[in-house]
Design a protein around this motif. Structure first.
Motif, PDB file in Angstrom:
ATOM      1  N   LEU A  70       4.906   4.201  68.537  1.00 52.40           N
ATOM      2  CA  LEU A  70       4.660   5.581  68.914  1.00 52.40           C
ATOM      3  C   LEU A  70       4.111   6.405  67.753  1.00 52.40           C
ATOM      4  CD1 LEU A  70       4.911   7.956  70.890  1.00 52.40           C
ATOM      5  CD2 LEU A  70       7.326   8.132  70.268  1.00 52.40           C
ATOM      6  N   LEU A  71       4.705   6.236  66.587  1.00 54.03           N
ATOM      7  CA  LEU A  71       4.382   7.104  65.462  1.00 54.03           C
ATOM      8  C   LEU A  71       3.173   6.633  64.664  1.00 54.03           C
ATOM      9  CD1 LEU A  71       5.182   9.596  63.841  1.00 54.03           C
ATOM     10  CD2 LEU A  71       6.842   8.174  62.601  1.00 54.03           C
ATOM     11  N   ASP A  72       3.031   5.317  64.503  1.00 57.55           N
ATOM     12  CA  ASP A  72       2.023   4.825  63.560  1.00 57.55           C
ATOM     13  C   ASP A  72       0.595   5.194  63.945  1.00 57.55           C
ATOM     14  OD1 ASP A  72       4.008   3.811  62.019  1.00 57.55           O
ATOM     15  OD2 ASP A  72       3.283   1.743  62.018  1.00 57.55           O
ATOM     16  N   ARG A  73       0.268   5.155  65.252  1.00 53.58           N
ATOM     17  CA  ARG A  73      -1.113   5.490  65.630  1.00 53.58           C
ATOM     18  C   ARG A  73      -1.442   6.926  65.243  1.00 53.58           C
ATOM     19  NH1 ARG A  73      -2.410   4.247  71.680  1.00 53.58           N
ATOM     20  NH2 ARG A  73      -4.384   5.205  71.067  1.00 53.58           N
ATOM     21  N   HIS A  74      -0.482   7.807  65.379  1.00 49.66           N
ATOM     22  CA  HIS A  74      -0.707   9.199  65.014  1.00 49.66           C
ATOM     23  C   HIS A  74      -0.816   9.359  63.494  1.00 49.66           C
ATOM     24  CE1 HIS A  74       1.045   9.432  69.089  1.00 49.66           C
ATOM     25  NE2 HIS A  74       0.315  10.521  69.220  1.00 49.66           N
ATOM     26  N   LEU A  75       0.047   8.633  62.766  1.00 48.20           N
ATOM     27  CA  LEU A  75       0.004   8.739  61.313  1.00 48.20           C
ATOM     28  C   LEU A  75      -1.277   8.149  60.739  1.00 48.20           C
ATOM     29  CD1 LEU A  75       3.685   7.868  60.306  1.00 48.20           C
ATOM     30  CD2 LEU A  75       2.615  10.132  60.583  1.00 48.20           C
ATOM     31  N   ALA A  85      -3.388  16.912  51.297  1.00 44.19           N
ATOM     32  CA  ALA A  85      -2.149  16.124  51.273  1.00 44.19           C
ATOM     33  C   ALA A  85      -0.961  16.911  51.818  1.00 44.19           C
ATOM     34  CB  ALA A  85      -1.855  15.649  49.853  1.00 44.19           C
ATOM     35  N   GLY A  86      -0.873  18.196  51.474  1.00 43.28           N
ATOM     36  CA  GLY A  86       0.244  18.997  51.955  1.00 43.28           C
ATOM     37  C   GLY A  86       0.202  19.174  53.459  1.00 43.28           C
ATOM     38  N   VAL A  91       2.037  17.668  59.050  1.00 41.47           N
ATOM     39  CA  VAL A  91       1.769  17.101  60.374  1.00 41.47           C
ATOM     40  C   VAL A  91       2.610  15.843  60.584  1.00 41.47           C
ATOM     41  CG1 VAL A  91       0.008  15.991  61.811  1.00 41.47           C
ATOM     42  CG2 VAL A  91      -0.541  18.104  60.568  1.00 41.47           C
ATOM     43  N   ALA A  92       2.687  14.984  59.575  1.00 44.17           N
ATOM     44  CA  ALA A  92       3.476  13.754  59.686  1.00 44.17           C
ATOM     45  C   ALA A  92       4.944  14.067  59.922  1.00 44.17           C
ATOM     46  CB  ALA A  92       3.302  12.909  58.430  1.00 44.17           C
ATOM     47  N   THR A  93       5.461  15.071  59.223  1.00 41.92           N
ATOM     48  CA  THR A  93       6.865  15.459  59.398  1.00 41.92           C
ATOM     49  C   THR A  93       7.115  15.958  60.816  1.00 41.92           C
ATOM     50  OG1 THR A  93       7.060  16.030  57.052  1.00 41.92           O
ATOM     51  CG2 THR A  93       8.685  16.990  58.557  1.00 41.92           C
ATOM     52  N   SER A  94       6.201  16.769  61.337  1.00 46.47           N
ATOM     53  CA  SER A  94       6.335  17.294  62.694  1.00 46.47           C
ATOM     54  C   SER A  94       6.331  16.169  63.722  1.00 46.47           C
ATOM     55  CB  SER A  94       5.202  18.277  62.975  1.00 46.47           C
ATOM     56  OG  SER A  94       5.196  18.682  64.321  1.00 46.47           O
ATOM     57  N   MET A  95       5.428  15.212  63.555  1.00 42.96           N
ATOM     58  CA  MET A  95       5.345  14.110  64.523  1.00 42.96           C
ATOM     59  C   MET A  95       6.539  13.164  64.408  1.00 42.96           C
ATOM     60  SD  MET A  95       1.289  13.273  64.853  1.00 42.96           S
ATOM     61  CE  MET A  95       1.087  12.829  63.138  1.00 42.96           C
ATOM     62  N   ALA A  96       7.036  12.978  63.220  1.00 44.37           N
ATOM     63  CA  ALA A  96       8.231  12.143  63.047  1.00 44.37           C
ATOM     64  C   ALA A  96       9.439  12.782  63.715  1.00 44.37           C
ATOM     65  CB  ALA A  96       8.497  11.920  61.563  1.00 44.37           C
ATOM     66  N   ARG A 133      -0.250  18.455  68.035  1.00 46.52           N
ATOM     67  CA  ARG A 133       0.018  18.771  66.637  1.00 46.52           C
ATOM     68  C   ARG A 133      -0.945  18.049  65.703  1.00 46.52           C
ATOM     69  NH1 ARG A 133       3.893  19.892  69.797  1.00 46.52           N
ATOM     70  NH2 ARG A 133       5.633  21.282  69.269  1.00 46.52           N
ATOM     71  N   LEU A 134      -1.272  16.811  66.062  1.00 48.75           N
ATOM     72  CA  LEU A 134      -2.231  16.050  65.268  1.00 48.75           C
ATOM     73  C   LEU A 134      -3.599  16.737  65.264  1.00 48.75           C
ATOM     74  CD1 LEU A 134      -3.163  13.483  63.762  1.00 48.75           C
ATOM     75  CD2 LEU A 134      -3.528  12.422  66.011  1.00 48.75           C
ATOM     76  N   ILE A 135      -4.093  17.094  66.434  1.00 47.71           N
ATOM     77  CA  ILE A 135      -5.438  17.666  66.527  1.00 47.71           C
ATOM     78  C   ILE A 135      -5.487  19.063  65.923  1.00 47.71           C
ATOM     79  CG2 ILE A 135      -7.202  18.451  68.172  1.00 47.71           C
ATOM     80  CD1 ILE A 135      -6.263  16.019  69.922  1.00 47.71           C
ATOM     81  N   ALA A 136      -4.441  19.857  66.121  1.00 52.90           N
ATOM     82  CA  ALA A 136      -4.406  21.178  65.496  1.00 52.90           C
ATOM     83  C   ALA A 136      -4.436  21.053  63.969  1.00 52.90           C
ATOM     84  CB  ALA A 136      -3.163  21.946  65.943  1.00 52.90           C
TER      85      ALA A 136
END
Length: 469
Positions: A70-75, A85-86, A91-96, A133-136
């Motif tokens: 679930l998570l890796d494709r988004h990351l 980087a920030g 974004v990674a924190t939000s998706m996790a 969240r990824l696209i935003a």
């Protein structure tokens, strides 16, 4: 203001999302704001539903594997497309966090051994929550102010899990309150498709493919100038190009024609999408994310006359259910009883055909619903069958509906004759026939194995592969 919806294939990979971001960044300007509506990445919703179903059945769920898939494709997409980087970490924190919340729900299903419709809708919404969240985040990284918005803050529904309908006035208020302030600040809202919430804030989905419907609801609620459905084809086609290689894009169709095409198997747009925009005269465009220079198809309020027939569509995986008997005429209210029983069992009917002798009544349902339809009808007419007022209720399996669609058929003589002559010349037997009173389509049930011959033959017979003059 325009609403742009992007489907699962449009956000299915880093390259696809890059194209989406390019389209949105070019379109969004202070004097021409855009609202994006996004689906889950392709395959994610199926993954969530399969994991939830396995949990409910007591099958061992490897939580780490589900989390990874679930998570890796988004990351991976975030790492590829977000340079800062920030921002990438945010974004990674939000998706996790969303992934962990979803997995806790799946684990609760496993503990309880129960998967209710309410929990199913909640679990299946997480793919859209993550993609928004990824696209935003990617848009912000590329210089376009954007904010992810969950649709349960925007679309208020009647609370029917798995197939909710919007409460329009409440949705108008919620959409204006949540989205207009963002637009006024020059921010591009990236709204989750597919779901909303009831008046108590409980997540409800609009049915599979419901992201198209989401865009139509939001566009209608905010009186958008137009709604653009970005997908992976160049618009509405004259036939399925997998069956008819010479099929071409139709430049324009009416709302009524598009509704008929969608209902009878044209998968490019969800059947419920047209209703609200049609009521408000808001045009819908179908365009290709991967060929944005192609004009696509315009679906609009006015009829467009360019030929008698616009398209040939087909729905496979169906069965014909027939209620038969010489005494059918003497059975009180037989038609009402048939469809009341079938509707009560939640079975959708695609087509109805009745002989003028009234010795039989046939209707077409999904093959997966055929056994249910037969069972409820045999129960409803148990006494009539015992007294031989009805002969039998039977199923003709493995059929498909082929539909010939076009507003130009209205009042044009000979269309039905050409349909039947074409199928007859191909040696294709017609199981049942129906024509709507609107004269927008002629539908035939045929053996599913004949679709590959029937659709190309009808396409040729009406000259649909030829470019209009």
């Amino acid at each position: 203001m325009r609403v742009m919806k992007f489907g699962g294939t449009s956000v299915g990979s880093g390259d696809a999302i890059r194209q989406v971001v390019s389209i949105l960044s070019a379109a969004h300007r202070p004097d021409a704001p855009v609202i994006a509506v996004v689906s889950a990445m392709s395959g994610i919703t199926n993954l969530l539903l399969e994991a939830a179903a396995d949990a409910a059945q007591g099958r061992l769920i490897e939580t780490s594997d589900v989390r990874h898939r679930l998570l890796d494709r988004h990351l991976v997409a975030a790492a590829e497309l977000i340079r800062d980087a920030g921002l990438r970490q945010d974004v990674a924190t939000s998706m996790a966090a969303l992934t962990d919340q979803c997995l806790r729900l799946i684990e609760s299903v496993q503990v309880l051994g129960d998967l209710s419709p309410r929990v199913t809708d909640w679990i299946s919404s997480f793919g859209e929550r993550m993609s928004s969240r990824l696209i935003a985040g990617i848009l912000r990284d590329h210089g376009t102010p954007a904010e992810a918005v969950d649709a349960d803050q925007v679309i208020i529904t009647d609370g029917v899990f798995g197939g909710a309908s919007p409460l329009f006035e409440q949705t108008r208020e919620a959409a204006a309150a949540r989205l207009r302030p963002l637009l006024e600040k020059g921010i591009l809202p990236v709204v989750t498709g597919f779901f909303g919430a009831d008046v108590n804030g409980v997540t409800t989905t609009l049915g599979r493919g419901g992201s198209d419907f989401s865009a139509a609801i939001i566009g209608s609620a905010l009186d958008a100038e137009e709604i653009i459905i970005w997908t992976d084809v160049n618009g509405v086609m004259t036939a399925n190009p997998k069956l008819v290689p010479e099929a071409r894009t139709i430049p324009a169709v009416s709302f009524a024609e598009a509704t008929e095409m969608a209902y009878f198997g044209a998968n490019v747009i969800h059947p419920r999408t047209m209703q609200l925009p049609a009521e408000r005269g808001i045009p819908i465009w179908i365009r290709n994310t991967f060929e944005p220079e192609h004009p696509g198809t315009r679906i609009g309020p006015e009829p467009v006359e360019n030929g008698v027939v616009k398209a040939i569509t087909a729905i496979p995986g169906l069965s014909v259910i027939t209620v038969e008997g010489a005494g059918l005429l003497t059975v009180a209210g037989v038609t009402a009883r048939v469809f009341t029983a079938v509707a009560g069992a939640g079975v959708n009917v695609f087509m109805i055909s009745q002989a003028s002798s009234q010795n039989s009544l046939s209707f077409v349902v999904r093959s997966s619903d055929a056994a249910t339809a037969r069972r409820v009808l045999e129960a409803e007419f148990e006494l009539d069958l015992l007294r031989a007022r009805l002969l039998r209720v039977w199923e003709d399996p493995d059929v498909a509906i082929v539909a010939v669609v076009g507003a130009g058929m209205r009042g044009t003589p000979g269309v039905a004759g050409r349909v039947f002559q074409t199928l007859g010349a191909e040696g294709i037997n017609i199981v049942a026939i129906a024509q709507g009173s609107s004269e927008l389509n002629i539908s035939c049930a045929i053996a599913a194995s004949e679709v590959a011959r029937a659709v190309p033959a009808l396409h040729r017979a009406f000259g649909l592969g030829e470019q209009p003059a």
